[in-house]
Design a protein around this motif. Structure first.
Motif, mmCIF file in Angstrom:
data_model
loop_
_atom_site.group_PDB
_atom_site.id
_atom_site.type_symbol
_atom_site.label_atom_id
_atom_site.label_comp_id
_atom_site.label_asym_id
_atom_site.label_seq_id
_atom_site.Cartn_x
_atom_site.Cartn_y
_atom_site.Cartn_z
ATOM 1 N N ASP A 67 16.056 -13.692 7.440
ATOM 2 C CA ASP A 67 17.153 -13.308 7.506
ATOM 3 C C ASP A 67 17.270 -13.160 8.866
ATOM 4 O O ASP A 67 18.527 -13.531 9.557
ATOM 5 N N ARG A 68 16.839 -12.250 9.569
ATOM 6 C CA ARG A 68 16.791 -12.182 11.201
ATOM 7 C C ARG A 68 15.484 -12.201 11.528
ATOM 8 O O ARG A 68 14.446 -11.569 11.156
ATOM 9 N N LEU A 69 14.979 -12.446 12.900
ATOM 10 C CA LEU A 69 13.744 -12.482 13.542
ATOM 11 C C LEU A 69 13.487 -11.016 13.741
ATOM 12 O O LEU A 69 12.396 -10.767 13.384
ATOM 13 N N THR A 70 14.423 -10.109 13.958
ATOM 14 C CA THR A 70 13.729 -8.597 14.196
ATOM 15 C C THR A 70 13.522 -8.203 12.568
ATOM 16 O O THR A 70 12.894 -6.925 12.875
ATOM 17 N N ASP A 71 13.432 -8.631 11.566
ATOM 18 C CA ASP A 71 12.925 -8.204 10.241
ATOM 19 C C ASP A 71 11.402 -8.585 10.300
ATOM 20 O O ASP A 71 10.835 -7.725 9.533
ATOM 21 N N LEU A 72 10.769 -9.169 11.193
ATOM 22 C CA LEU A 72 9.509 -9.600 11.239
ATOM 23 C C LEU A 72 8.553 -8.754 12.027
ATOM 24 O O LEU A 72 9.352 -8.386 12.914
ATOM 25 N N SER A 73 7.359 -8.588 11.536
ATOM 26 C CA SER A 73 6.604 -7.830 12.457
ATOM 27 C C SER A 73 6.380 -8.640 13.773
ATOM 28 O O SER A 73 6.386 -9.785 13.967
ATOM 29 N N PRO A 74 6.204 -7.753 14.827
ATOM 30 C CA PRO A 74 5.706 -8.456 16.233
ATOM 31 C C PRO A 74 4.954 -9.658 16.163
ATOM 32 O O PRO A 74 5.507 -10.658 16.787
ATOM 33 N N PRO A 75 3.945 -9.740 15.636
ATOM 34 C CA PRO A 75 2.968 -11.072 15.365
ATOM 35 C C PRO A 75 3.646 -12.240 14.809
ATOM 36 O O PRO A 75 3.515 -13.336 15.404
ATOM 37 N N LEU A 76 4.237 -11.883 13.568
ATOM 38 C CA LEU A 76 4.819 -13.003 13.104
ATOM 39 C C LEU A 76 6.069 -13.591 13.846
ATOM 40 O O LEU A 76 6.225 -14.824 13.757
ATOM 41 N N ARG A 77 6.877 -12.578 14.207
ATOM 42 C CA ARG A 77 8.021 -13.095 15.255
ATOM 43 C C ARG A 77 7.551 -13.752 16.365
ATOM 44 O O ARG A 77 8.142 -14.807 16.622
ATOM 45 N N ALA A 78 6.481 -13.516 16.986
ATOM 46 C CA ALA A 78 5.915 -14.106 18.087
ATOM 47 C C ALA A 78 5.257 -15.718 17.622
ATOM 48 O O ALA A 78 5.783 -16.650 18.364
ATOM 49 N N LEU A 79 4.907 -15.889 16.486
ATOM 50 C CA LEU A 79 4.604 -17.226 15.959
ATOM 51 C C LEU A 79 5.675 -18.067 15.765
ATOM 52 O O LEU A 79 5.725 -19.299 16.115
ATOM 53 N N VAL A 80 6.953 -17.472 15.131
ATOM 54 C CA VAL A 80 7.943 -18.308 14.802
ATOM 55 C C VAL A 80 8.749 -18.500 16.195
ATOM 56 O O VAL A 80 9.114 -19.599 16.213
ATOM 57 N N GLU A 81 8.867 -17.627 17.197
ATOM 58 C CA GLU A 81 9.789 -17.740 18.295
ATOM 59 C C GLU A 81 8.646 -18.890 19.168
ATOM 60 O O GLU A 81 9.366 -19.628 19.747
ATOM 61 N N ASP A 82 7.435 -18.799 19.078
ATOM 62 C CA ASP A 82 6.460 -19.784 19.936
ATOM 63 C C ASP A 82 6.866 -21.237 19.426
ATOM 64 O O ASP A 82 6.952 -22.187 20.090
ATOM 65 N N GLU A 83 6.680 -21.259 17.822
ATOM 66 C CA GLU A 83 6.993 -22.554 17.191
ATOM 67 C C GLU A 83 8.455 -22.994 17.505
ATOM 68 O O GLU A 83 8.596 -24.444 17.891
ATOM 69 N N LEU A 84 9.603 -22.326 17.537
ATOM 70 C CA LEU A 84 10.748 -22.903 17.760
ATOM 71 C C LEU A 84 11.075 -23.251 19.324
ATOM 72 O O LEU A 84 11.638 -24.383 19.635
ATOM 73 N N ALA A 85 10.298 -22.527 20.209
ATOM 74 C CA ALA A 85 10.462 -22.928 21.651
ATOM 75 C C ALA A 85 9.733 -24.262 21.849
ATOM 76 O O ALA A 85 10.261 -24.987 22.633
ATOM 77 N N GLY A 86 8.731 -24.660 20.855
ATOM 78 C CA GLY A 86 8.134 -26.001 21.137
ATOM 79 C C GLY A 86 8.978 -26.985 20.460
ATOM 80 O O GLY A 86 8.762 -28.209 20.977
ATOM 81 N N HIS A 87 9.792 -26.632 19.750
ATOM 82 C CA HIS A 87 10.631 -27.746 19.061
ATOM 83 C C HIS A 87 11.931 -27.862 19.490
ATOM 84 O O HIS A 87 12.571 -29.130 19.679
ATOM 85 N N GLU A 88 12.498 -26.881 20.349
ATOM 86 C CA GLU A 88 13.865 -26.948 20.826
ATOM 87 C C GLU A 88 13.761 -26.935 22.207
ATOM 88 O O GLU A 88 13.059 -26.576 23.277
ATOM 89 N N PHE A 89 14.865 -27.746 22.857
ATOM 90 C CA PHE A 89 14.965 -27.581 24.386
ATOM 91 C C PHE A 89 16.480 -28.009 24.494
ATOM 92 O O PHE A 89 17.125 -29.015 24.280
ATOM 93 N N MET A 90 17.079 -26.769 24.766
ATOM 94 C CA MET A 90 18.363 -26.751 25.081
ATOM 95 C C MET A 90 18.904 -25.697 26.379
ATOM 96 O O MET A 90 19.090 -24.574 25.893
ATOM 97 N N PRO A 91 18.565 -26.316 27.608
ATOM 98 C CA PRO A 91 19.114 -25.325 28.580
ATOM 99 C C PRO A 91 20.302 -24.903 28.545
ATOM 100 O O PRO A 91 21.404 -25.517 28.259
ATOM 101 N N GLU A 92 20.594 -23.681 29.255
ATOM 102 C CA GLU A 92 21.933 -23.037 29.043
ATOM 103 C C GLU A 92 22.492 -22.889 30.607
ATOM 104 O O GLU A 92 21.690 -22.349 31.489
#
Length: 165
Positions: A67-92
């Motif tokens: 539902d929300r990344l903030t719902d995850l424990s810090p280690p799980l959140r880091a894994l998900v964010e790391d994986e997302l960063a590897g798949h997504e590339f959209m500079p702002e």
């Protein structure tokens, strides 16, 4: 993921997520079933990037939901964010420094959250309005650049955008 008895979305935040020796994400769900090679996919990557993230198996089936990344424990959140960063590339884009011409194709010099860069805009149709204040710009190589809030940009950047919109 849906509950087969009600056909309604199921909230699944009770799972374990690890990396295997090959660097792939492995999800173990609440029932103990193991899903190798899952990928996180944002439901709303621009409007709500930290909400509604599906965990999808290799065959495209949704095997978990966050539902929300903030719902995850810090280690799980880091894994998900790391994986997302590897798949997504959209500079702002934070500022438009210069354009080579107000006729397309033209070269834009911009400042982004990943540093300064230049890209070629093929045509005005490559600038899409996402909301009243946000834009998605595609360059000649298919890379997408996000302008989250054009009203918060400097005067020169807004003036350049006005010429293309």
């Amino acid at each position: 993921m849906t509950d087969s008895s009600t056909n309604l979305p199921m909230t699944t935040t009770r799972f374990d997520l690890t990396r295997n020796p090959f660097g792939k994400l492995v999800l173990t769900d609440a029932s103990g079933q193991v899903h190798e090679g899952v990928s996180p996919v944002r439901a709303f990557p621009i409007q709500a990037p930290d909400e509604g993230i599906a965990l999808v198996s290799n065959d495209g089936r949704e095997v978990g939901w966050i539902d929300r990344l903030t719902d995850l424990s810090p280690p799980l959140r880091a894994l998900v964010e790391d994986e997302l960063a590897g798949h997504e590339f959209m500079p702002e884009i934070s500022a438009i420094l210069d354009v080579s011409s107000y006729a397309t194709p033209c070269t834009w010099s911009v400042e982004t959250d990943r540093g300064a860069t230049r890209f070629v805009l093929r045509g005005e149709e490559d600038i899409r309005r996402i909301t009243t204040t946000s834009l998605l710009i595609s360059d000649s190589h298919g890379i997408h650049f996000l302008i989250r809030d054009m009203q918060s940009m400097d005067k020169l950047s807004r003036k350049i955008l006005d010429r293309f919109l």
